[in-house]
Write a protein that holds these residues in place. Structure first.
Motif, PDB file in Angstrom:
ATOM      1  N   THR A 165      13.156  18.374 -83.347  1.00 21.95           N
ATOM      2  CA  THR A 165      11.719  18.319 -83.644  1.00 21.95           C
ATOM      3  C   THR A 165      11.329  19.198 -84.829  1.00 21.95           C
ATOM      4  N   GLY A 166      12.292  19.867 -85.428  1.00 25.45           N
ATOM      5  CA  GLY A 166      12.025  20.718 -86.579  1.00 25.45           C
ATOM      6  C   GLY A 166      13.293  21.012 -87.343  1.00 25.45           C
ATOM      7  N   GLU A 167      13.170  21.802 -88.418  1.00 29.95           N
ATOM      8  CA  GLU A 167      14.289  22.092 -89.311  1.00 29.95           C
ATOM      9  C   GLU A 167      15.023  23.389 -88.985  1.00 29.95           C
ATOM     10  N   ARG A 168      14.547  24.157 -87.981  1.00 31.70           N
ATOM     11  CA  ARG A 168      15.095  25.491 -87.725  1.00 31.70           C
ATOM     12  C   ARG A 168      16.345  25.405 -86.846  1.00 31.70           C
ATOM     13  N   VAL A 169      17.484  25.806 -87.425  1.00 33.38           N
ATOM     14  CA  VAL A 169      18.768  25.698 -86.734  1.00 33.38           C
ATOM     15  C   VAL A 169      19.312  27.090 -86.462  1.00 33.38           C
ATOM     16  N   ALA A 170      19.670  27.328 -85.227  1.00 35.78           N
ATOM     17  CA  ALA A 170      20.323  28.579 -84.857  1.00 35.78           C
ATOM     18  C   ALA A 170      21.827  28.382 -84.920  1.00 35.78           C
TER      19      ALA A 170
ATOM     20  N   CYS B  85      16.906  24.958 -92.256  1.00 32.05           N
ATOM     21  CA  CYS B  85      16.741  26.399 -92.483  1.00 32.05           C
ATOM     22  C   CYS B  85      17.247  27.170 -91.267  1.00 32.05           C
ATOM     23  N   ALA B  86      17.642  28.418 -91.509  1.00 33.48           N
ATOM     24  CA  ALA B  86      18.127  29.275 -90.429  1.00 33.48           C
ATOM     25  C   ALA B  86      16.960  29.684 -89.536  1.00 33.48           C
ATOM     26  N   ALA B  87      17.150  29.576 -88.239  1.00 32.00           N
ATOM     27  CA  ALA B  87      16.101  29.952 -87.292  1.00 32.00           C
ATOM     28  C   ALA B  87      15.971  31.464 -87.216  1.00 32.00           C
ATOM     29  N   SER B  88      14.752  31.956 -87.097  1.00 30.53           N
ATOM     30  CA  SER B  88      14.488  33.382 -86.876  1.00 30.53           C
ATOM     31  C   SER B  88      14.326  33.604 -85.380  1.00 30.53           C
ATOM     32  N   LEU B  89      15.252  34.313 -84.789  1.00 27.45           N
ATOM     33  CA  LEU B  89      15.220  34.533 -83.352  1.00 27.45           C
ATOM     34  C   LEU B  89      14.168  35.574 -82.991  1.00 27.45           C
ATOM     35  N   SER B  90      13.556  35.401 -81.845  1.00 26.40           N
ATOM     36  CA  SER B  90      12.534  36.343 -81.392  1.00 26.40           C
ATOM     37  C   SER B  90      13.160  37.677 -81.006  1.00 26.40           C
ATOM     38  N   GLU B  91      12.323  38.713 -80.958  1.00 30.11           N
ATOM     39  CA  GLU B  91      12.825  40.037 -80.566  1.00 30.11           C
ATOM     40  C   GLU B  91      13.416  39.992 -79.172  1.00 30.11           C
TER      41      GLU B  91
ATOM     42  N   ASP C 278      11.678  29.782 -78.670  1.00 33.95           N
ATOM     43  CA  ASP C 278      10.673  28.865 -79.229  1.00 33.95           C
ATOM     44  C   ASP C 278      10.814  28.677 -80.738  1.00 33.95           C
ATOM     45  N   GLY C 279      11.512  29.583 -81.382  1.00 39.10           N
ATOM     46  CA  GLY C 279      11.700  29.460 -82.827  1.00 39.10           C
ATOM     47  C   GLY C 279      12.912  28.662 -83.232  1.00 39.10           C
ATOM     48  N   VAL C 280      13.549  28.009 -82.278  1.00 38.85           N
ATOM     49  CA  VAL C 280      14.766  27.249 -82.543  1.00 38.85           C
ATOM     50  C   VAL C 280      14.515  25.772 -82.256  1.00 38.85           C
ATOM     51  N   ASP C 281      14.872  24.907 -83.213  1.00 33.96           N
ATOM     52  CA  ASP C 281      14.734  23.457 -83.029  1.00 33.96           C
ATOM     53  C   ASP C 281      16.057  22.787 -82.718  1.00 33.96           C
ATOM     54  N   ALA C 282      17.171  23.380 -83.115  1.00 37.17           N
ATOM     55  CA  ALA C 282      18.493  22.827 -82.844  1.00 37.17           C
ATOM     56  C   ALA C 282      19.498  23.967 -82.894  1.00 37.17           C
TER      57      ALA C 282
ATOM     58  N   ALA D 124      30.270  22.840 -75.264  1.00 34.55           N
ATOM     59  CA  ALA D 124      29.480  21.776 -74.648  1.00 34.55           C
ATOM     60  C   ALA D 124      28.871  22.201 -73.323  1.00 34.55           C
ATOM     61  N   ALA D 125      29.110  23.451 -72.928  1.00 34.12           N
ATOM     62  CA  ALA D 125      28.678  23.879 -71.594  1.00 34.12           C
ATOM     63  C   ALA D 125      27.287  24.474 -71.572  1.00 34.12           C
ATOM     64  N   GLY D 126      26.744  24.891 -72.717  1.00 35.17           N
ATOM     65  CA  GLY D 126      25.425  25.526 -72.728  1.00 35.17           C
ATOM     66  C   GLY D 126      24.526  24.924 -73.778  1.00 35.17           C
ATOM     67  N   GLY D 127      23.336  25.539 -73.942  1.00 34.76           N
ATOM     68  CA  GLY D 127      22.406  25.105 -74.976  1.00 34.76           C
ATOM     69  C   GLY D 127      21.730  23.786 -74.723  1.00 34.76           C
ATOM     70  N   ALA D 128      21.606  23.384 -73.460  1.00 37.20           N
ATOM     71  CA  ALA D 128      21.072  22.056 -73.155  1.00 37.20           C
ATOM     72  C   ALA D 128      19.591  21.915 -73.448  1.00 37.20           C
ATOM     73  N   ALA D 129      18.883  23.029 -73.667  1.00 37.39           N
ATOM     74  CA  ALA D 129      17.441  22.958 -73.897  1.00 37.39           C
ATOM     75  C   ALA D 129      17.095  22.390 -75.266  1.00 37.39           C
TER      76      ALA D 129
END
Length: 904
Positions: A499-504, A526-532, A574-578, A596-601
């Motif tokens: 849903t967006g361009e921010r990739v972690a 673009c690189a995602a900015s992770l929350s504190e 919330d700052g991560v799209d993919a 493949a075991a995590g990150g399902a959100a």
């Protein structure tokens, strides 16, 4: 519906729009179109030689039908009307007939009324052909013909109890205005405006009929393989074995005069005529010189669809046979067809294909084989597969309609090298693409590729810029190679759309993570900015020395469990799209299963450095599928392509604005005057150019023609201190290259000297000059029209002036443009920041620029004789836009309605 006799009124030239004068005198090309039950009828003009057929049609109508049609029951009415319909074709009326085989099953005609641009319409359909779409098809073709001849409104008087005819009008998609009802007669007025509502209604009828016709091809109850060989390596034998071993539940026949009573477990006969029943589908794998006769035999036997594997046969003659007998045709020179829903595999593939979610249509059999195998390996599978080969009939347009109606198809993969009707393809793909992702390869991009595509498909190769414009507008995900196509398909088949361009980025090796971040930036992500909060939790989770702010470096000491938890933490931010997860397998810890075991959100792509496959699928909990790539660049491109599809889905559909100030008659007059003088066409004189463009409200710099120095001086006085003289010299296109422009003239003396210089330079060839004010400041823009021979009209936009040749910064869109298309076109060039406000400079008036593009789009659609328009430069400023130079080339063109329902 009432039949009335009107005087043979002739349409005034002034009431007709571009091309109508020439088109009025032209005959209508016969066309085939599909009824609601999938059968094909031929629609053509009725001529005097059809009198017996027209008379038989009317004499065969019931008394009730005769009364509804003619408001009376006199036995002479049918003969009188038939004779009038079959009179010699004139310029003011038109009669179309619909033939099913050799039988006339319907007629439609219009006669001019006393009001210019208005005609009265009448329809008649054979009693046994009601409710099959005959009347609606005839109405659509009559509307298209009438619009090309300058008719702007149909009128009809019909009895109130003639509900069938009233229903035809109401369901056609055209706005209808029912007038007064007197003595049981309703007057209906139908403006002939082919707006979006009408085109949508036509498209829906086409989808219904097209899918009905394809059911005999992709869901047949019985199949015959003609030319089924006894040798294992024969193509026909392989097709027969695939049908039988694949578990096709219908009846399978083999046709081979030398094979005995059974072949590969199927009953075998010596000829098509000897088949115990008419198969719905026949697959032909016979020598080229036998194809024509076998196709004829199939038609006579009642076959409904042909798949012709053979190459080197006469495709046009083959298509004519299929049209005559109402058969749909795939090929020739193809690999076959398959449909997993009915376990149909009528191909000569070496291996069975996994049933699945991807619809596939290809022109190249080799590409089709590769795609089937890879889609099976990637656990995507194939729902339906059609190798269209030389594509004389069934095409990618048909398959888009099939996929739209097929619940098993969740994405479409296309490999097409040529286009029969690109504008209809774009409109259909735009609708289907909102239901499922559509992916393709841009083929024939190099000079060698163009030659290969032309020889391989017997069709003109498509210019890359035009293909990309088509795919971009239609929402098709265009890739530049089969590997990239499969990479994107694997992601879209198994993961949600970002849903967006921010990739972690998360990796167990810092250097790999940096490369991945670079790859994302190169791909427009673009690189995602992770929350504190996320950074804090990662710090507690990961080993000492890990990088937690992004790209996340878990270090090589991470174990699979903590790597999985890391993916989960990042994916819920919330700052991560993919999420892009990268691992390098080590002796200390193998994380290949953890990716493949995590990150399902969130959408997740994995990279496992060292894996032998360029892309494969890895499985997580609950059967979750995650695409795993060999290199971070491949994963980043796949994420970017998926995101581009998401942006297209979020994009408003847009509207095609209507302009009330267009002077179509002026443009028609200018075009016709030029073509009367120069039948082959060419560049318009400057004064005609300016008048034509002004008739469509395009922003032109003030101008005055002058044929002497004195006239030029007077014209210059009206334009202020600084003016320009442009020579009118036949044959000169680029004026500045040959000294045909005199710039920055100040005062009478400058103007006189400049005129004298032009007169001396060009002598008797000088027809005069255009005098314009000198333009100052702003950004130079190029806008124009190109009538591309395959794709139709294109609107081209880019940087203008010298930059257009040096930088080549241009983009294009197919007409008709919507307001959203126009806005995107402006922003699609690399120089767009110069228009939108660069480094504090004010933005130009983009609203006026968008309006100019939309007006050009209308001009291109309304007047196909306008082969080329070059507005270069247009000066764009914050206070408006103005074209200071313009060229228009006109050519005689046949009017062609790309949205009319007809088979190839």
């Amino acid at each position: 519906m009432a039949e009335r006799t009107h005087p043979q009124a002739s349409c005034d030239d002034a009431s007709m729009t571009g091309g109508a004068i020439a088109a009025e005198r032209a005959s209508v090309e016969p066309a085939f179109a599909l009824l609601t039950d999938g059968r094909a009828i031929q629609i053509r003009e009725v001529c005097p030689g059809d009198l017996d057929a027209v008379r038989d049609l009317h004499r065969g109508m019931s008394l009730e039908n005769l009364y509804l049609r003619f408001f009376g029951l006199s036995p002479r009415i049918a003969d009188e009307i038939s004779e009038r319909l079959c009179r010699s074709a004139g310029s003011a009326h038109a009669v179309l007939g619909a033939w099913l085989g050799d039988e006339l099953v319907g007629v439609a005609n219009y006669e001019p009324t006393e009001d210019p641009g208005s005609a009265e319409i009448a329809l008649a359909v054979a009693d046994g052909m009601h409710h099959r779409g005959v009347g609606t098809l005839l109405l659509e073709h009559l509307v298209s013909l009438a619009r090309s001849r300058g008719v702007r409104e149909f009128r009809a008087d019909t009895l109130t109890q003639n509900t069938a005819m009233l229903r035809v009008f109401a369901s056609a998609g055209l706005a209808t205005d029912r007038g007064c009802c007197a003595d049981g007669v309703v007057e209906v007025r139908i403006p002939l405006t082919a707006d979006a509502r009408y085109l949508d209604a036509v498209a829906e009828r086409e989808r219904y009929a097209d899918v009905a016709s394809l059911r005999h091809l992709l869901g047949p109850a019985s199949v015959a393989v003609v030319g089924a060989g006894r040798r294992p390596e024969s193509v026909g034998g392989a097709i027969l074995r695939n049908l039988v071993s694949g578990g096709f539940p219908g009846t399978v026949f083999a046709v081979n005069p030398r094979a005995g009573e059974r072949l590969a477990g199927a009953p075998c006969v010596a000829s098509v005529a000897a088949l115990p029943e008419a198969p719905e589908l026949a697959v032909l794998a016979v020598p080229p010189d036998a194809v024509a006769q076998v196709a004829e035999d199939c038609g006579r036997r009642g076959v409904r669809s042909l798949v012709v594997i053979t190459s080197g046969c006469d495709g046009r003659a083959l298509l004519a046979t299929c049209r005559r007998y109402g058969m749909r045709l795939v090929g020739p020179n193809c690999f076959g067809v398959a449909n997993s829903a009915v376990r149909l595999d009528a191909t000569f593939a070496a291996r069975p294909t996994r049933a699945g979610a991807a619809g596939v249509v290809v022109q190249s059999g080799g590409v089709g084989i590769a795609l089937r195998d890879h889609l099976s390996r990637l656990d995507i599978g194939v729902s339906s597969f059609v190798s269209v080969g030389d594509k004389y009939d069934v095409s990618s347009n048909d398959m888009l309609l099939w996929w739209e109606a097929d619940p098993a198809t969740r994405l479409g993969v296309l490999h097409v090298e040529s286009f029969g009707n690109p504008r209809k393809f774009a409109r259909t793909a735009r609708r289907v693409g909102r239901r499922m992702p559509l992916l393709t390869v841009v083929a024939g991009r190099s000079a060698a590729g163009h030659r290969a595509a032309a020889s391989h498909t017997a069709a003109a190769a498509t210019p890359t810029v035009t293909q990309e414009a088509l795919f971009r507008q239609a929402g098709i995900i265009a890739t530049h190679g089969l590997g990239e196509l499969l990479d994107a398909t694997a992601l879209l088949a198994h993961q949600p759309i970002p849903t967006g361009e921010r990739v972690a980025v998360i990796s167990n090796a810092g250097g790999v993570g940096v490369l991945a971040a670079d790859a994302c930036a190169d791909a427009g992500l673009c690189a995602a900015s992770l929350s504190e909060r996320t950074v804090s939790e990662l710090t507690r989770l990961l080993p000492h020395g890990a990088a937690c702010t992004g790209p996340v470096d878990t270090t090589a000491a991470i174990d699979p469990e903590r790597f999985t938890r890391c993916l989960d933490l990042v994916a819920t931010d919330d700052g991560v799209d993919a999420v892009l997860a990268l691992v390098v397998p080590t002796a200390a810890s193998d994380l290949t299963s953890a990716v493949a075991a995590g990150g399902a959100a969130k959408p997740l792509a994995a990279v496992v450095l060292g894996q032998p496959e360029s892309v494969r699928v890895r499985y997580g909990p609950g059967g979750r599928r995650v695409p795993s790539y060999a290199f971070p660049e491949d994963a980043a491109r796949a994420l970017s392509l998926a995101r581009s599809h998401g942006r297209w889905l979020e994009r408003p559909v847009g509207d095609e604005p209507r302009f009330s100030d267009l002077r179509e008659n002026t443009v028609t007059r200018i075009i016709q005057r030029h073509l009367d003088t120069v039948p082959a066409g060419g560049w318009l004189p400057p004064a005609d150019t300016m008048e034509l463009l002004g008739a469509y409200g395009l922003p032109l710099a003030a101008w005055r023609p002058a044929t002497s120095a004195d006239e030029a001086v007077r014209a210059a006085a009206e334009h202020g201190d600084h003016v320009v003289l442009k020579a009118d010299v036949p044959g000169i296109v680029h004026k500045s290259d040959v000294g045909a422009v005199e710039l920055d003239l100040r005062g009478e003396a400058d103007v006189r000297f400049a005129y004298a210089r032009l007169a001396a330079r060009f002598g008797d060839r000088l027809g005069g000059v255009l005098v314009q004010p000198m333009a100052r400041g702003g950004v130079e823009i190029l806008c124009g029209i190109v009538q591309e021979p395959v794709f139709g009209p294109l609107i081209v936009f880019g940087l203008g002036g010298v930059a257009t040749e040096v930088l080549g910064d241009r983009s294009a869109r197919l007409t008709p443009l919507t307001d959203v298309d126009a806005a995107e076109l402006i922003r699609s060039v690399r120089g767009a920041p110069l228009l939108l406000g660069h480094r504090g400079a004010p933005a130009v008036d983009t609203a006026s620029l968008e309006e100019a593009l939309l007006r050009l789009s209308r001009l291109a659609d309304d007047h196909p004789e306008v082969a080329e328009v070059d507005l270069n430069p247009i000066i764009a400023r914050p206070d408006g836009v103005v074209a200071v130079d313009a060229r228009v080339r006109v050519l005689p063109q046949r009017r062609w309605d790309p949205y009319l329902r007809r088979l190839r």
